[in-house]
Design a protein around this motif. Structure first.
Motif, PDB file in Angstrom:
ATOM      1  N   ARG A  97      39.821  34.550  45.231  1.00  0.00           N
ATOM      2  CA  ARG A  97      38.453  34.494  45.158  1.00  0.00           C
ATOM      3  C   ARG A  97      37.586  34.212  43.887  1.00  0.00           C
ATOM      4  O   ARG A  97      38.545  34.169  42.917  1.00  0.00           O
ATOM      5  N   GLU A  98      36.612  33.541  43.832  1.00  0.00           N
ATOM      6  CA  GLU A  98      36.152  33.114  42.341  1.00  0.00           C
ATOM      7  C   GLU A  98      34.970  34.186  42.284  1.00  0.00           C
ATOM      8  O   GLU A  98      34.063  34.348  43.317  1.00  0.00           O
ATOM      9  N   PHE A  99      34.860  34.879  40.992  1.00  0.00           N
ATOM     10  CA  PHE A  99      33.907  35.786  40.870  1.00  0.00           C
ATOM     11  C   PHE A  99      33.449  35.542  39.317  1.00  0.00           C
ATOM     12  O   PHE A  99      34.075  35.585  38.483  1.00  0.00           O
ATOM     13  N   HIS A 100      32.074  35.217  39.313  1.00  0.00           N
ATOM     14  CA  HIS A 100      31.613  34.549  38.053  1.00  0.00           C
ATOM     15  C   HIS A 100      32.427  33.587  37.153  1.00  0.00           C
ATOM     16  O   HIS A 100      32.520  33.776  35.933  1.00  0.00           O
ATOM     17  N   GLY A 101      32.688  32.596  38.068  1.00  0.00           N
ATOM     18  CA  GLY A 101      33.449  31.546  37.460  1.00  0.00           C
ATOM     19  C   GLY A 101      35.012  31.961  37.290  1.00  0.00           C
ATOM     20  O   GLY A 101      35.436  30.822  36.518  1.00  0.00           O
ATOM     21  N   GLU A 102      35.404  32.945  37.603  1.00  0.00           N
ATOM     22  CA  GLU A 102      36.868  33.306  37.341  1.00  0.00           C
ATOM     23  C   GLU A 102      37.619  33.471  38.446  1.00  0.00           C
ATOM     24  O   GLU A 102      37.202  34.076  39.516  1.00  0.00           O
ATOM     25  N   LYS A 103      38.900  32.783  38.541  1.00  0.00           N
ATOM     26  CA  LYS A 103      39.653  33.189  39.736  1.00  0.00           C
ATOM     27  C   LYS A 103      40.301  34.485  39.563  1.00  0.00           C
ATOM     28  O   LYS A 103      40.870  35.135  38.580  1.00  0.00           O
ATOM     29  N   VAL A 104      40.071  35.243  40.755  1.00  0.00           N
ATOM     30  CA  VAL A 104      40.526  36.863  40.636  1.00  0.00           C
ATOM     31  C   VAL A 104      41.119  36.866  42.342  1.00  0.00           C
ATOM     32  O   VAL A 104      41.125  36.146  43.057  1.00  0.00           O
ATOM     33  N   LEU A 105      41.846  38.123  42.274  1.00  0.00           N
ATOM     34  CA  LEU A 105      42.326  38.411  43.490  1.00  0.00           C
ATOM     35  C   LEU A 105      41.319  39.639  44.133  1.00  0.00           C
ATOM     36  O   LEU A 105      41.041  40.382  43.233  1.00  0.00           O
ATOM     37  N   ASN A 106      41.220  39.349  45.074  1.00  0.00           N
ATOM     38  CA  ASN A 106      40.067  40.340  45.931  1.00  0.00           C
ATOM     39  C   ASN A 106      40.886  41.238  46.667  1.00  0.00           C
ATOM     40  O   ASN A 106      41.455  40.962  47.627  1.00  0.00           O
ATOM     41  N   LEU A 107      41.044  42.701  46.312  1.00  0.00           N
ATOM     42  CA  LEU A 107      41.359  43.630  46.821  1.00  0.00           C
ATOM     43  C   LEU A 107      40.653  44.013  48.096  1.00  0.00           C
ATOM     44  O   LEU A 107      39.449  44.312  48.121  1.00  0.00           O
ATOM     45  N   PRO A 137      50.868  38.920  37.598  1.00  0.00           N
ATOM     46  CA  PRO A 137      50.151  39.628  36.672  1.00  0.00           C
ATOM     47  C   PRO A 137      49.138  39.151  35.688  1.00  0.00           C
ATOM     48  O   PRO A 137      48.394  39.934  35.153  1.00  0.00           O
ATOM     49  N   ALA A 138      49.096  37.787  35.857  1.00  0.00           N
ATOM     50  CA  ALA A 138      48.027  37.167  34.761  1.00  0.00           C
ATOM     51  C   ALA A 138      46.589  37.134  35.537  1.00  0.00           C
ATOM     52  O   ALA A 138      45.843  36.854  34.947  1.00  0.00           O
ATOM     53  N   VAL A 139      46.632  37.569  36.894  1.00  0.00           N
ATOM     54  CA  VAL A 139      45.542  37.391  37.645  1.00  0.00           C
ATOM     55  C   VAL A 139      44.585  38.651  37.781  1.00  0.00           C
ATOM     56  O   VAL A 139      45.329  39.468  38.292  1.00  0.00           O
ATOM     57  N   PRO A 140      43.594  38.688  37.282  1.00  0.00           N
ATOM     58  CA  PRO A 140      42.768  40.198  37.648  1.00  0.00           C
ATOM     59  C   PRO A 140      42.619  40.687  38.903  1.00  0.00           C
ATOM     60  O   PRO A 140      42.311  39.412  39.764  1.00  0.00           O
ATOM     61  N   VAL A 141      42.711  41.769  39.298  1.00  0.00           N
ATOM     62  CA  VAL A 141      42.301  42.163  40.815  1.00  0.00           C
ATOM     63  C   VAL A 141      41.017  42.823  40.531  1.00  0.00           C
ATOM     64  O   VAL A 141      40.659  43.828  39.683  1.00  0.00           O
ATOM     65  N   LEU A 142      39.927  42.366  41.696  1.00  0.00           N
ATOM     66  CA  LEU A 142      38.617  43.099  41.717  1.00  0.00           C
ATOM     67  C   LEU A 142      38.439  43.739  43.086  1.00  0.00           C
ATOM     68  O   LEU A 142      39.098  43.137  43.938  1.00  0.00           O
ATOM     69  N   ALA A 143      37.774  44.592  43.099  1.00  0.00           N
ATOM     70  CA  ALA A 143      37.177  45.324  44.506  1.00  0.00           C
ATOM     71  C   ALA A 143      35.848  45.409  44.365  1.00  0.00           C
ATOM     72  O   ALA A 143      35.210  46.062  43.425  1.00  0.00           O
ATOM     73  N   SER A 144      35.162  45.024  45.348  1.00  0.00           N
ATOM     74  CA  SER A 144      33.645  44.948  45.542  1.00  0.00           C
ATOM     75  C   SER A 144      33.502  45.908  46.706  1.00  0.00           C
ATOM     76  O   SER A 144      33.911  45.459  48.059  1.00  0.00           O
ATOM     77  N   HIS A 176      31.303  46.385  41.779  1.00  0.00           N
ATOM     78  CA  HIS A 176      32.541  45.446  41.681  1.00  0.00           C
ATOM     79  C   HIS A 176      33.553  46.453  40.337  1.00  0.00           C
ATOM     80  O   HIS A 176      33.133  46.512  39.408  1.00  0.00           O
ATOM     81  N   TYR A 177      34.665  46.523  40.907  1.00  0.00           N
ATOM     82  CA  TYR A 177      35.542  47.289  40.494  1.00  0.00           C
ATOM     83  C   TYR A 177      36.612  46.128  39.679  1.00  0.00           C
ATOM     84  O   TYR A 177      36.857  45.337  40.484  1.00  0.00           O
ATOM     85  N   ARG A 178      37.261  46.388  38.528  1.00  0.00           N
ATOM     86  CA  ARG A 178      38.066  45.591  37.868  1.00  0.00           C
ATOM     87  C   ARG A 178      39.486  46.151  37.439  1.00  0.00           C
ATOM     88  O   ARG A 178      39.292  47.354  36.904  1.00  0.00           O
TER      89      ARG A 178
END
Length: 179
Positions: A97-107, A137-144, A176-178
């Motif tokens: 998903r995109e979050f604040h213009g950054e590609k992230v992994l949504n948990l 490993p290069a992609v941050p993981v977020l939980a909303s 939103h956690y990171r």
């Protein structure tokens, strides 16, 4: 096996294989899981913190989107079962998903009420996060998480997430956690 790609979000077809923990088995979603996932996602108990719960049609469309994500990227929200069991307990995994213009992994995680209170979300979440650390490993993981959803907030914190920001997300004030 660790994949080294120039683009950390390149297609990962066939990368995700079943994951087993002490008590659980996570495997890619299949069309056969549709009805169980629709039932879980339309259960009023699983939506008590959702300001706009999905109906059957919307939940089925979400599921179709999840299958499309699996087909495109080779990972997504896996189905979760007890080891040796046949009842689909829920899902726990990551999607792009995109979050604040950054590609992230949504948990994301959601379990049927009969699976609540057993630590399954934390156990499955740890397995998914270990997979992310190995494979992406290069992609941050977020939980909303809706700030009203105390059980889900605790899951995110048990998984080692730290608060990133609070803002409206999908109709609810969310934390939103990171990682």
């Amino acid at each position: 096996m660790r994949l080294i790609l120039s683009d950390p979000l390149a297609s990962f077809a066939d990368v995700f294989t079943d994951i087993e923990t002490d008590r659980l088995r996570l495997r890619p979603l299949t069309e056969a899981d549709r009805q169980a996932m629709v039932d879980i996602h339309t259960d009023p108990r699983t939506n008590r913190f959702n300001p706009a719960p999905p109906g059957v049609k919307e939940a089925s469309e979400m599921f179709s989107g999840w299958l499309a994500h699996w087909a495109e990227h080779g990972f997504g929200y896996p189905a979760v079962f007890e080891r040796g069991g046949t009842e689909l307990l829920g899902m726990c995994g990551v999607r792009l998903r995109e979050f604040h213009g950054e590609k992230v992994l949504n948990l994301g995680y959601r379990f049927r009420p009969s699976a609540w209170g057993k630590g399954y979300a934390v156990e499955a979440g740890r397995a998914v996060l270990a997979w992310c650390a190995r494979e992406l490993p290069a992609v941050p993981v977020l939980a909303s998480v809706s700030i009203a959803n105390k059980p889900s907030l605790r899951v995110a914190e048990h998984l080692g997430f730290t608060e990133y920001t609070e803002e409206m997300y999908e109709g609810a004030m969310s934390r939103h956690y990171r990682r």
